[in-house]
Design an enzyme around this catalytic site. Sequence first.
Site, PDB file in Angstrom:
ATOM      1  N   CYS A  12      32.947 -41.821  74.361  1.00 26.17           N
ATOM      2  CA  CYS A  12      32.810 -42.468  73.196  1.00 26.17           C
ATOM      3  C   CYS A  12      31.132 -42.424  72.773  1.00 26.17           C
ATOM      4  CB  CYS A  12      33.263 -44.116  73.099  1.00 26.17           C
ATOM      5  SG  CYS A  12      32.321 -45.137  74.264  1.00 26.17           S
ATOM      6  N   HIS A  47      32.051 -47.499  83.699  1.00 29.43           N
ATOM      7  CA  HIS A  47      33.095 -47.625  84.579  1.00 29.43           C
ATOM      8  C   HIS A  47      33.830 -46.404  84.981  1.00 29.43           C
ATOM      9  CE1 HIS A  47      33.556 -52.211  84.117  1.00 29.43           C
ATOM     10  NE2 HIS A  47      32.591 -51.901  85.151  1.00 29.43           N
ATOM     11  N   HIS A 130      35.174 -59.623  83.073  1.00 27.99           N
ATOM     12  CA  HIS A 130      34.682 -58.281  82.551  1.00 27.99           C
ATOM     13  C   HIS A 130      33.294 -58.288  82.267  1.00 27.99           C
ATOM     14  CE1 HIS A 130      33.886 -54.323  80.408  1.00 27.99           C
ATOM     15  NE2 HIS A 130      34.832 -54.125  80.830  1.00 27.99           N
ATOM     16  N   GLU A 132      31.082 -57.181  80.092  1.00 27.10           N
ATOM     17  CA  GLU A 132      31.129 -57.178  78.579  1.00 27.10           C
ATOM     18  C   GLU A 132      31.106 -58.765  78.206  1.00 27.10           C
ATOM     19  OE1 GLU A 132      32.671 -56.279  74.362  1.00 27.10           O
ATOM     20  OE2 GLU A 132      33.007 -54.644  75.779  1.00 27.10           O
ATOM     21  N   THR A 170      34.931 -55.831  72.817  1.00 23.95           N
ATOM     22  CA  THR A 170      35.006 -54.552  71.894  1.00 23.95           C
ATOM     23  C   THR A 170      36.057 -53.661  72.154  1.00 23.95           C
ATOM     24  OG1 THR A 170      33.563 -53.274  73.208  1.00 23.95           O
ATOM     25  CG2 THR A 170      32.575 -54.675  71.342  1.00 23.95           C
ATOM     26  N   ASN A 228      39.008 -50.367  78.853  1.00 21.28           N
ATOM     27  CA  ASN A 228      39.436 -49.785  77.813  1.00 21.28           C
ATOM     28  C   ASN A 228      40.536 -48.487  78.258  1.00 21.28           C
ATOM     29  OD1 ASN A 228      38.415 -46.624  77.298  1.00 21.28           O
ATOM     30  ND2 ASN A 228      36.706 -47.734  78.244  1.00 21.28           N
ATOM     31  N   SER A 270      35.131 -43.683  79.210  1.00 22.56           N
ATOM     32  CA  SER A 270      33.914 -43.240  80.131  1.00 22.56           C
ATOM     33  C   SER A 270      34.509 -42.304  80.942  1.00 22.56           C
ATOM     34  CB  SER A 270      33.586 -44.514  80.758  1.00 22.56           C
ATOM     35  OG  SER A 270      34.692 -44.972  81.454  1.00 22.56           O
TER      36      SER A 270
END
EC number: 1.17.7.4
Length: 286
Positions: A12, A47, A130, A132, A170, A228, A270
């Site tokens: 991304c 990750h 996590h 984030e 996110t 994700n 990722s």
Amino acid sequence: MNVRRAKTAGFCMGVSLALQKLNTALERRAGQSAGAGRICTLGPIIHNPQVLAEYETRGVVCVNDPAQLRQDDVAVIRAHGITRQVEQAVCASGATVVDATCPKVKKAQLSIARATSQGATLLLFGEEDHPEVRGLISYACGPAHVFGNAVELAALPLDPAQPYVLASQTTQDREIFTSIQESLSRALDDLTILSTICDATRERQEEARNIASSVDVMVVVGGRQSGNTRRLADVAALNGIATYHVESAEELEPKNFANKPRVGLTAGASTPKSLIDAAEKWLSSL
């Protein structure tokens, strides 16, 4: 075998920017004299184990504690972001700081800080452990609660008369967040809703749902530590088909694809293109 590959699979924008900043730091250090400081990341830059292994061979050092930094180091903040407290410690270390936080994550951090500035309680939809999420929580100016599903949310002692702010990690599932948003809007008198799930996440999940509805089996390529990527696998599995989350083509087994002529292929934000290409080549050879 007919392989339907997701157009959105792979890096991304946030991951690409983070790696670009890390590569720039490495290039600048290569042009300096011997004995120059290290290139360090605050936790894994992204990750994905293969990417991390490659950077390790290039001399990148992953540190988890700012106390490990030296004044002549370059400290690259991971794509997931870090907590306010850790960032302050990094800046105080004397190291040169390169902020590779995903712009979407940074925007979410600042939005949470503004929305809770008067003491409203933050309700954050995400994975509590996590990195984030730990970073997002640190920007809350008032109390904060993290929940991973509707059951955990229902267990929170919420007061309908108090102000709340609802936000999300996110990379969470947009459909689940919308359902939670609607439920809380009915239950709370003063609720501010922040739209913090990034568009790339939404687009990837929608494409995964679409592909999963038209194939016999799904393959999702990406690191097992990648939130994700795990959610892409969850989204695909909700269609009722077998879904395999693998880190590379080497983990794929022919027996799992017997009598399944149509396979869907997607990958986390990722996951390098080379790994997706290898998985597609393996599947196409069956």
